[in-house]
Motif scaffolding. Structure first.
Motif, PDB file in Angstrom:
ATOM      1  N   SER A 140       0.850  -1.191   0.000  1.00 52.15           N
ATOM      2  CA  SER A 140       0.000   0.000   0.000  1.00 52.15           C
ATOM      3  C   SER A 140       0.884   1.238   0.000  1.00 52.15           C
ATOM      4  CB  SER A 140      -0.903   0.032   1.237  1.00 52.15           C
ATOM      5  OG  SER A 140      -1.779  -1.070   1.255  1.00 52.15           O
ATOM      6  N   ALA A 141       0.412   2.280  -0.690  1.00 47.61           N
ATOM      7  CA  ALA A 141       1.202   3.510  -0.765  1.00 47.61           C
ATOM      8  C   ALA A 141       0.287   4.720  -0.778  1.00 47.61           C
ATOM      9  CB  ALA A 141       2.080   3.504  -2.010  1.00 47.61           C
ATOM     10  N   CYS A 142       0.853   5.841  -0.383  1.00 43.85           N
ATOM     11  CA  CYS A 142       0.187   7.142  -0.470  1.00 43.85           C
ATOM     12  C   CYS A 142       1.257   8.139  -0.892  1.00 43.85           C
ATOM     13  CB  CYS A 142      -0.425   7.518   0.882  1.00 43.85           C
ATOM     14  SG  CYS A 142      -1.267   9.129   0.884  1.00 43.85           S
ATOM     15  N   VAL A 143       1.279   8.458  -2.182  1.00 43.53           N
ATOM     16  CA  VAL A 143       2.290   9.346  -2.724  1.00 43.53           C
ATOM     17  C   VAL A 143       1.643  10.666  -3.137  1.00 43.53           C
ATOM     18  CG1 VAL A 143       2.087   8.586  -5.130  1.00 43.53           C
ATOM     19  CG2 VAL A 143       4.283   9.454  -4.294  1.00 43.53           C
ATOM     20  N   ALA A 144       2.400  11.735  -3.031  1.00 40.89           N
ATOM     21  CA  ALA A 144       1.955  13.057  -3.462  1.00 40.89           C
ATOM     22  C   ALA A 144       3.196  13.844  -3.878  1.00 40.89           C
ATOM     23  CB  ALA A 144       1.208  13.777  -2.336  1.00 40.89           C
ATOM     24  N   PRO A 145       3.020  14.953  -4.555  1.00 39.82           N
ATOM     25  CA  PRO A 145       4.190  15.716  -5.011  1.00 39.82           C
ATOM     26  C   PRO A 145       5.141  16.121  -3.898  1.00 39.82           C
ATOM     27  CG  PRO A 145       2.234  16.444  -6.193  1.00 39.82           C
ATOM     28  CD  PRO A 145       1.763  15.512  -5.109  1.00 39.82           C
ATOM     29  N   THR A 146       4.622  16.366  -2.693  1.00 42.33           N
ATOM     30  CA  THR A 146       5.485  16.716  -1.563  1.00 42.33           C
ATOM     31  C   THR A 146       5.188  15.795  -0.383  1.00 42.33           C
ATOM     32  OG1 THR A 146       3.968  18.297  -0.523  1.00 42.33           O
ATOM     33  CG2 THR A 146       5.403  19.133  -2.292  1.00 42.33           C
ATOM     34  N   HIS A 147       6.143  15.713   0.524  1.00 42.15           N
ATOM     35  CA  HIS A 147       5.963  14.905   1.726  1.00 42.15           C
ATOM     36  C   HIS A 147       4.745  15.379   2.513  1.00 42.15           C
ATOM     37  CE1 HIS A 147       7.084  12.690   5.399  1.00 42.15           C
ATOM     38  NE2 HIS A 147       6.725  13.802   6.034  1.00 42.15           N
ATOM     39  N   ASP A 148       4.627  16.688   2.693  1.00 38.27           N
ATOM     40  CA  ASP A 148       3.523  17.216   3.498  1.00 38.27           C
ATOM     41  C   ASP A 148       2.171  16.908   2.863  1.00 38.27           C
ATOM     42  OD1 ASP A 148       5.337  18.166   5.314  1.00 38.27           O
ATOM     43  OD2 ASP A 148       5.232  20.257   4.649  1.00 38.27           O
ATOM     44  N   GLU A 149       2.078  16.974   1.546  1.00 38.11           N
ATOM     45  CA  GLU A 149       0.813  16.645   0.887  1.00 38.11           C
ATOM     46  C   GLU A 149       0.465  15.173   1.066  1.00 38.11           C
ATOM     47  OE1 GLU A 149       0.093  18.979  -3.126  1.00 38.11           O
ATOM     48  OE2 GLU A 149       2.246  18.522  -2.899  1.00 38.11           O
ATOM     49  N   ALA A 150       1.466  14.311   0.988  1.00 34.72           N
ATOM     50  CA  ALA A 150       1.220  12.876   1.173  1.00 34.72           C
ATOM     51  C   ALA A 150       0.728  12.594   2.589  1.00 34.72           C
ATOM     52  CB  ALA A 150       2.487  12.090   0.875  1.00 34.72           C
ATOM     53  N   VAL A 151       1.373  13.194   3.571  1.00 33.95           N
ATOM     54  CA  VAL A 151       0.949  13.000   4.954  1.00 33.95           C
ATOM     55  C   VAL A 151      -0.465  13.531   5.152  1.00 33.95           C
ATOM     56  CG1 VAL A 151       1.378  13.692   7.343  1.00 33.95           C
ATOM     57  CG2 VAL A 151       3.287  12.986   5.882  1.00 33.95           C
ATOM     58  N   ALA A 152      -0.756  14.685   4.574  1.00 32.47           N
ATOM     59  CA  ALA A 152      -2.100  15.253   4.698  1.00 32.47           C
ATOM     60  C   ALA A 152      -3.145  14.344   4.059  1.00 32.47           C
ATOM     61  CB  ALA A 152      -2.141  16.644   4.059  1.00 32.47           C
ATOM     62  N   ASP A 153      -2.834  13.786   2.886  1.00 31.93           N
ATOM     63  CA  ASP A 153      -3.755  12.852   2.232  1.00 31.93           C
ATOM     64  C   ASP A 153      -4.027  11.654   3.133  1.00 31.93           C
ATOM     65  OD1 ASP A 153      -3.905  14.392  -0.051  1.00 31.93           O
ATOM     66  OD2 ASP A 153      -2.709  13.038  -1.311  1.00 31.93           O
ATOM     67  N   PHE A 154      -2.969  11.119   3.727  1.00 33.39           N
ATOM     68  CA  PHE A 154      -3.116   9.906   4.517  1.00 33.39           C
ATOM     69  C   PHE A 154      -3.857  10.174   5.827  1.00 33.39           C
ATOM     70  CE2 PHE A 154      -1.482   6.330   7.169  1.00 33.39           C
ATOM     71  CZ  PHE A 154      -1.996   5.301   6.390  1.00 33.39           C
ATOM     72  N   GLU A 155      -3.536  11.268   6.483  1.00 34.56           N
ATOM     73  CA  GLU A 155      -4.207  11.584   7.740  1.00 34.56           C
ATOM     74  C   GLU A 155      -5.684  11.888   7.510  1.00 34.56           C
ATOM     75  OE1 GLU A 155      -3.008  11.095  10.668  1.00 34.56           O
ATOM     76  OE2 GLU A 155      -1.014  10.574   9.893  1.00 34.56           O
ATOM     77  N   ALA A 156      -6.011  12.545   6.400  1.00 29.97           N
ATOM     78  CA  ALA A 156      -7.423  12.809   6.071  1.00 29.97           C
ATOM     79  C   ALA A 156      -8.167  11.494   5.857  1.00 29.97           C
ATOM     80  CB  ALA A 156      -7.516  13.696   4.840  1.00 29.97           C
ATOM     81  N   TYR A 157      -7.496  10.542   5.219  1.00 34.22           N
ATOM     82  CA  TYR A 157      -8.094   9.221   4.989  1.00 34.22           C
ATOM     83  C   TYR A 157      -8.382   8.530   6.323  1.00 34.22           C
ATOM     84  CZ  TYR A 157      -7.979   4.186   3.867  1.00 34.22           C
ATOM     85  OH  TYR A 157      -8.245   2.846   3.780  1.00 34.22           O
ATOM     86  N   LEU A 158      -7.429   8.553   7.240  1.00 36.10           N
ATOM     87  CA  LEU A 158      -7.635   7.913   8.537  1.00 36.10           C
ATOM     88  C   LEU A 158      -8.722   8.616   9.339  1.00 36.10           C
ATOM     89  CD1 LEU A 158      -3.986   7.114   9.686  1.00 36.10           C
ATOM     90  CD2 LEU A 158      -5.607   5.636   8.494  1.00 36.10           C
ATOM     91  N   GLN A 159      -8.831   9.911   9.172  1.00 35.48           N
ATOM     92  CA  GLN A 159      -9.842  10.660   9.912  1.00 35.48           C
ATOM     93  C   GLN A 159     -11.252  10.280   9.456  1.00 35.48           C
ATOM     94  OE1 GLN A 159      -9.714  15.052   9.615  1.00 35.48           O
ATOM     95  NE2 GLN A 159      -9.745  15.054  11.852  1.00 35.48           N
ATOM     96  N   ARG A 160     -11.420  10.093   8.162  1.00 36.26           N
ATOM     97  CA  ARG A 160     -12.756   9.729   7.671  1.00 36.26           C
ATOM     98  C   ARG A 160     -12.990   8.216   7.727  1.00 36.26           C
ATOM     99  NH1 ARG A 160     -10.014  11.373   2.824  1.00 36.26           N
ATOM    100  NH2 ARG A 160      -9.711   9.610   1.382  1.00 36.26           N
ATOM    101  N   ASN A 161     -11.930   7.443   7.997  1.00 34.27           N
ATOM    102  CA  ASN A 161     -12.048   5.989   8.034  1.00 34.27           C
ATOM    103  C   ASN A 161     -11.175   5.432   9.161  1.00 34.27           C
ATOM    104  OD1 ASN A 161     -12.581   3.342   7.412  1.00 34.27           O
ATOM    105  ND2 ASN A 161     -11.211   3.265   5.650  1.00 34.27           N
ATOM    106  N   PRO A 162     -11.601   5.570  10.413  1.00 38.96           N
ATOM    107  CA  PRO A 162     -10.768   5.153  11.549  1.00 38.96           C
ATOM    108  C   PRO A 162     -10.380   3.675  11.510  1.00 38.96           C
ATOM    109  CG  PRO A 162     -12.595   6.524  12.294  1.00 38.96           C
ATOM    110  CD  PRO A 162     -12.845   6.222  10.849  1.00 38.96           C
TER     111      PRO A 162
END
Length: 316
Positions: free
Chosen positions: A236-258
């Protein structure tokens, strides 16, 4: 053969209504097709899995979806990762995969496993049985399916299935690769050695070497050339143009899907350089390739394409 596969494991996307769902899935498949992935795969389930969500979240039937995606892609192979053998009679599955191959212009692939999701079986009326039951069914099913896909007319008077001169007309347009999913060292990997072209491992990184050794031992015992089998690792991966964007994508996912919190440690999160470095380490374990899903942000335009562009150069 699958050396870089993109798996679509979920159909719950923020802000995406039901009438936009298929378009969102198509967009992912098209990005995968254009960015270096060799295979697009979907799960063969009817309920969402506990580590990805809740049973009442959207889940599209695999082979209907794959056949539709065939009309929107041109290069990638199309497969379930993996078909639950318990859900279909093997003769029906052989016909279904053949139909996928024909409508995709020769890009069908069979991914198969014994089946494991007990809630799904109990709720929907599929016989679950014991671990031994399911593996006995799988082995008999493989004998029937492979014979049908190879243009033979298999007959089997088995404990689990009985068929007589099972025809499969029209035949597939090409030889359909067979992938068996899982990492069981006694049963699953022995069946890989005996019947399959590909193995998709689901295991911890530290266990990969032992799994590969077990597969090699089964090949030796059966007189099979181990080099004929492609081995991929499910990731599994979560990639984005920047590190901060990738982390934000992943944390948003966990927030809506605990429920997906358990995926945190096993998901590679970062910018393209970070993700490439982590996957280079995974490939150094001896596997031939990876299948990768991106439930956190695969629906975001451009993310699947970026993932393919990041990983494709690592696959020789």
């Amino acid at each position: 053969m699958t050396r870089l596969g993109y798996q679509i494991p979920n159909f719950t996307y923020p802000g995406i209504a039901a009438d936009q769902l298929f378009d969102t899935v198509v967009a992912q498949a098209r990005e995968a097709d254009a960015s270096g992935f060799d295979t697009v795969l979907v799960m063969d389930h009817f309920y969402q899995l506990p580590i990805l969500g809740t049973p009442d979240e959207p889940m599209i039937e695999a082979y209907t979806l794959l056949s539709a995606l065939a009309q929107h892609t041109s290069k990638v192979r199309l497969s379930a990762l993996v078909t639950g053998n318990t859900y279909r009679n093997p003769t029906l599955l052989a016909k279904t995969v053949t139909a996928l191959d024909i409508v995709s212009g020769g890009r069908g692939q069979l991914g198969i496993g014994a089946g494991w999701y007990e809630l799904e079986h109990d709720s929907l009326g599929y016989e679950f049985g014991t671990f031994t039951d399911r593996f006995e069914k799988l082995e008999e099913a493989l004998q029937i399916i492979l014979g049908m896909l190879d243009g033979k007319r298999p007959s089997l008077d088995g404990r689990r299935y009985k068929v007589s001169d099972a025809l499969n007309v029209p035949a597939p347009l090409s030889k359909i690769p067979v992938m068996i999913g899982g990492g069981g060292e006694k049963k699953t990997l022995r069946m890989v050695a005996q019947y399959a072209d590909e193995s998709n491992l689901i295991c911890a990184v530290e266990d990969i070497g032992r799994k590969l050794d077990a597969l090699a031992a089964h090949c030796e015992a059966l007189g099979r050339d181990r080099s004929e089998i492609t081995v991929s690792l499910q990731t599994s991966a979560c990639v984005a143009p920047t590190h901060d964007e990738a982390v934000a994508d992943f944390e948003a996912y966990l927030q809506r899907n605990p429920a997906a919190e358990v995926r945190r440690a096993g998901t590679v999160v970062g910018d393209p350089d970070e993700v490439a470095a982590r996957f280079a380490d995974l490939l150094a374990t001896g596997v031939d390739g990876v299948t990768v899903n991106a439930p956190a942000n695969g629906h975001v335009p451009g993310r699947v394409g970026l993932l393919g562009q990041t990983l494709a150069p690592l696959i020789g």
